[in-house]
Structures are given as C-alpha cells and as structure tokens.
Design a protein around this motif. Structure first.
Motif, short mmCIF file in Angstrom:
data_model
loop_
_atom_site.label_atom_id
_atom_site.label_comp_id
_atom_site.label_asym_id
_atom_site.label_seq_id
_atom_site.Cartn_x
_atom_site.Cartn_y
_atom_site.Cartn_z
N ARG A 208 0.75 -1.32 -0.11
CA ARG A 208 -0.04 0.21 0.10
C ARG A 208 1.04 1.33 0.10
NH1 ARG A 208 -5.30 1.29 1.65
NH2 ARG A 208 -5.76 -1.03 2.52
N LYS A 209 0.58 2.23 -0.94
CA LYS A 209 1.53 3.32 -1.21
C LYS A 209 0.67 4.65 -1.53
CE LYS A 209 5.17 0.18 -2.38
NZ LYS A 209 6.27 0.07 -3.11
N SER A 210 1.39 5.60 -1.41
CA SER A 210 0.73 7.10 -1.71
C SER A 210 1.41 7.05 -3.16
CB SER A 210 1.30 7.82 -0.71
OG SER A 210 0.75 9.24 -0.96
N TYR A 211 0.17 7.98 -3.95
CA TYR A 211 0.39 8.25 -5.37
C TYR A 211 0.53 9.70 -5.58
CZ TYR A 211 1.55 3.19 -6.41
OH TYR A 211 1.94 2.18 -6.27
N LEU A 212 0.99 10.39 -6.37
CA LEU A 212 1.01 11.72 -6.60
C LEU A 212 1.03 12.01 -8.11
CD1 LEU A 212 0.58 14.57 -5.12
CD2 LEU A 212 3.05 15.09 -5.36
N HIS A 213 -0.09 12.66 -8.75
CA HIS A 213 -0.02 12.87 -10.21
C HIS A 213 1.19 13.93 -10.43
CE1 HIS A 213 -1.44 14.23 -14.38
NE2 HIS A 213 -1.74 13.04 -14.19
N VAL A 214 1.71 13.72 -11.82
CA VAL A 214 2.57 14.45 -11.85
C VAL A 214 2.43 16.11 -12.04
CG1 VAL A 214 2.77 14.42 -14.56
CG2 VAL A 214 4.90 14.91 -13.69
N SER A 215 1.15 16.31 -12.26
CA SER A 215 0.80 17.85 -12.47
C SER A 215 0.82 18.44 -11.02
CB SER A 215 -0.67 18.10 -13.00
OG SER A 215 -1.49 17.07 -12.24
N ASP A 216 0.30 17.77 -10.10
CA ASP A 216 0.63 18.14 -8.68
C ASP A 216 1.80 18.21 -8.16
OD1 ASP A 216 -2.22 18.67 -8.05
OD2 ASP A 216 -2.48 16.50 -7.62
N THR A 217 2.80 17.39 -8.44
CA THR A 217 4.04 17.23 -8.09
C THR A 217 5.05 18.46 -8.76
OG1 THR A 217 3.86 15.09 -8.71
CG2 THR A 217 6.24 15.86 -8.30
N VAL A 218 4.63 18.94 -9.93
CA VAL A 218 5.45 20.03 -10.62
C VAL A 218 4.97 21.34 -9.84
CG1 VAL A 218 5.58 21.30 -12.76
CG2 VAL A 218 5.98 18.85 -12.84
N GLU A 219 3.83 21.70 -9.60
CA GLU A 219 2.84 22.56 -8.93
C GLU A 219 3.26 22.82 -7.59
OE1 GLU A 219 0.95 25.87 -8.98
OE2 GLU A 219 0.76 24.49 -10.67
N GLY A 220 3.67 21.61 -6.82
CA GLY A 220 4.23 21.70 -5.55
C GLY A 220 5.61 22.08 -5.56
N MET A 221 6.30 21.63 -6.46
CA MET A 221 7.93 21.86 -6.67
C MET A 221 8.17 23.43 -6.74
SD MET A 221 9.45 18.64 -8.86
CE MET A 221 11.02 19.52 -8.86
N LEU A 222 7.41 23.85 -7.72
CA LEU A 222 7.54 25.64 -7.97
C LEU A 222 6.80 26.24 -7.04
CD1 LEU A 222 6.77 25.27 -11.97
CD2 LEU A 222 8.96 25.41 -10.84
N HIS A 223 5.92 25.61 -6.47
CA HIS A 223 5.13 26.69 -5.18
C HIS A 223 5.95 26.72 -3.97
CE1 HIS A 223 1.74 28.38 -2.68
NE2 HIS A 223 2.53 27.50 -1.86
N ILE A 224 6.51 25.62 -3.71
CA ILE A 224 7.64 25.27 -2.48
C ILE A 224 9.02 26.15 -2.69
CG2 ILE A 224 8.83 23.79 -0.97
CD1 ILE A 224 6.13 22.07 -1.43
N PHE A 225 9.41 25.98 -4.04
CA PHE A 225 10.59 26.88 -4.28
C PHE A 225 10.53 28.38 -4.14
CE2 PHE A 225 13.04 28.62 -7.94
CZ PHE A 225 14.42 28.70 -7.16
N GLU A 226 9.19 28.80 -4.47
CA GLU A 226 9.16 30.09 -4.25
C GLU A 226 9.18 30.66 -2.74
OE1 GLU A 226 9.00 32.79 -6.41
OE2 GLU A 226 9.53 31.18 -7.81
#
Length: 317
Positions: A208-226
C-alpha cells in the motif's frame, strides 16, 4: 532567471520544463536521452527561451558547460528504476551519486544560487512512523536505489553549507501520469495488452503506497521553491505525496476496469513477506503537513491520480 533542468526530457523533468516555460523562465535542458525522449519536449525545441543539450553527466566537462549563465538547477537526472539496484548497483551509483557529485563540483565555480533535487521516499526505508515526516530518523534505506538517493542528498547538503549556495530537496512519493514509461500502472497496461485474460501482480497485492499525479508534483515543486527563496535556511527538505494511499490490488482493479477487462489476478507472492521485489518498501505514506503549510496541496487523491494516469497512458500508447 535562467534555469537548467537535468533530466529535462524525462517523465517528471519534461512536465517541469512545460511549467517553467509557461511561467516565462529561460530554460536549458541537459539529458542523455537514456530514460527520456525528445518527444516529451518537442514543443519547445525551436523556442527562443529554450535550449537542449544532449550529454552524459558522468562527463564533468559536459556538466560544467551546461551551467554557463545558470542561476537555478533543477536536478532530476537519475536512473528512475528502483528494481535495478539488485542487478546493477554500479549503474545506480553512477547515474545518481556520481552525476550529482559532478554537478556540485561544477556549481562551485558557477553563478548557480539554488539547487533543487528530486530525492525519494525510499530514503526512509521501512519507517515505523506513518505518515512519515521529514525529520524521521534514522534513515535506513532497504534498497540500493534508496541508498544512492540518500547519498546524493548528503553530498548536496555538505556542498551547499561549504560553498554557499542554497539547496531544496524533495522526497517524492510514487509520481505517476502522462509520459511515464515505467512503474506499476505502465507494467499492468502492457501485461494486459499481451494477455487480457490474466494479470500477473508482483508480491501479494497488499502493498500500500501513496501516489501523486505529476501535475500536482510540479505545481508543488515550483510553489515550495518560491517559499524556500524567502526562507533563511541553507538546506531544506520537503515531502511531496498524498494524504491517502492505495493497494497494488486496487490499482490492478482500476486498470482492468478502465481497459474494460476482467482478468484473473495471479499474485507472485513476492519476496520477504509479500513485497514485489527485494528492496520494495511494502507500506509508504509520507506526511505532507510541512508542504501544506506553504499553501500547496494535491488536487487529486491517490485513487484519482491512478485513474487519470491509466486514461492518459491508454490514450498516448
């Protein structure tokens, strides 16, 4: 800002390139096309703000040249296959640790101010705390893949503190979506195309694992980078994953349903108590509370991300 994306023709890298280009950045991609494809970034190849370099990061000179004039490096180049660790540890070392070392050595003499690195949930090993927070310890990977990701994190941290740039490290859950060319959903689709009557499932199906869609991943990376740019931390770590998780058997059910098939499920039984392969972490869910405090959260749950990915892959292949 001028951005270098290593591995920018790959699955996550190409989606990141799309987002950076759409936001107006000058983007350079360095990729040896071993796991990536020019098809993933073909829409940008003639754009004035975009540059592609085909090169192998195991060569220090290639890396050094790619950093010319760059302010920010998103370091995504790596061998993405966890299972390869038991067959070819040296390849995982070269394509994760060695290339990161070459990059950091080149950054010392460059204008780079930020490195953003995509690490992995596998650095936690079999965490006794689930959801697992960023400050969980001790980090004890159970795969060579997890080990080389942790080694890369450690050298990045050491170099950042010694040579004065800032480093942001993302520990990613299972990232899925369009353009992915490995992983459980990709495998299931291909197996069912070969034999619609039966689906072989590695392990006992209860993983059992957690999955994240790539669209949410990229959004998260750029948001947190700011957000990270405003922090006064030299190095920081963020988990990117989902609040829920899903079993391998449930993924098999969704894939079968979307392909309008009713195959018999054949579980291999797996190794070491139902794992898919040696080094497979059986249960993984990251705490994303820290990321959420920056204002980001996933739009799609693990279940929604899986269903959407199945549809995307069926359309594109």
């Amino acid at each position: 800002m001028k951005v270098l994306v290593t591995g920018g023709a790959g699955f996550i890298g190409s989606h990141l390139v799309d987002a950076l280009m759409e936001r107006g950045y000058d983007v350079r991609v360095l990729d040896d096309l071993s796991a990536g494809s020019l098809d993933n970034i073909k829409g940008w190849l003639n754009h004035e703000r975009f540059e592609f370099i085909e090169g192998d990061m195991r060569d220090p000179e290639t890396v050094k040249n790619a950093l010319d004039g760059v302010d920010v490096v998103f370091h995504l180049a790596a061998n993405p296959e966890v299972r390869i660790g038991s067959q070819s540890p040296e390849l995982l070392y070269e394509t994760n640790v060695l290339i990161t070392y070459n990059l950091l050595n080149a950054v010392r003499d460059s204008s780079v101010r930020y490195i953003i690195f995509t690490s992995s949930s596998t650095v936690y090993g079999e965490a006794e705390v689930i959801p697992t927070p960023e400050d969980y310890a001790p980090l004890e990977p159970i795969s060579v893949y997890g080990g080389v990701k942790l080694a890369a994190e450690a050298i990045i941290s050491g170099y950042a503190h010694t040579f004065g740039f800032k480093a942001l490290i993302f520990r990613l859950a299972n990232i899925i979506g369009e353009r992915s060319n490995h992983g459980v959903i990709y495998d299931f689709i291909n197996k069912l195309r070969r034999n619609p009557e039966e689906l072989e499932i590695l392990g006992d199906g209860t993983q059992r694992k957690s999955y994240l869609h790539v669209s949410d991943t990229v959004e998260g990376m750029l948001h947190i980078f700011e957000a990270f740019k405003k922090e006064n931390k030299r190095v920081d770590f963020y988990n990117l994953g989902n609040d829920d998780w899903i079993t391998v058997k449930e993924i098999a059910e969704i894939v079968s349903e979307e392909m309008q098939l009713k195959p018999a499920f054949k579980f291999t039984g797996g190794v070491d108590g139902g794992r898919g392969w040696k080094g497979d972490v059986k249960f993984m869910r990251l705490s994303i509370e820290k990321a959420k405090k920056t204002g980001w959260k996933p739009k799609l749950s693990s279940y929604e991300a899986v269903r959407r990915t199945v549809r995307e892959l069926l359309l594109s292949h």
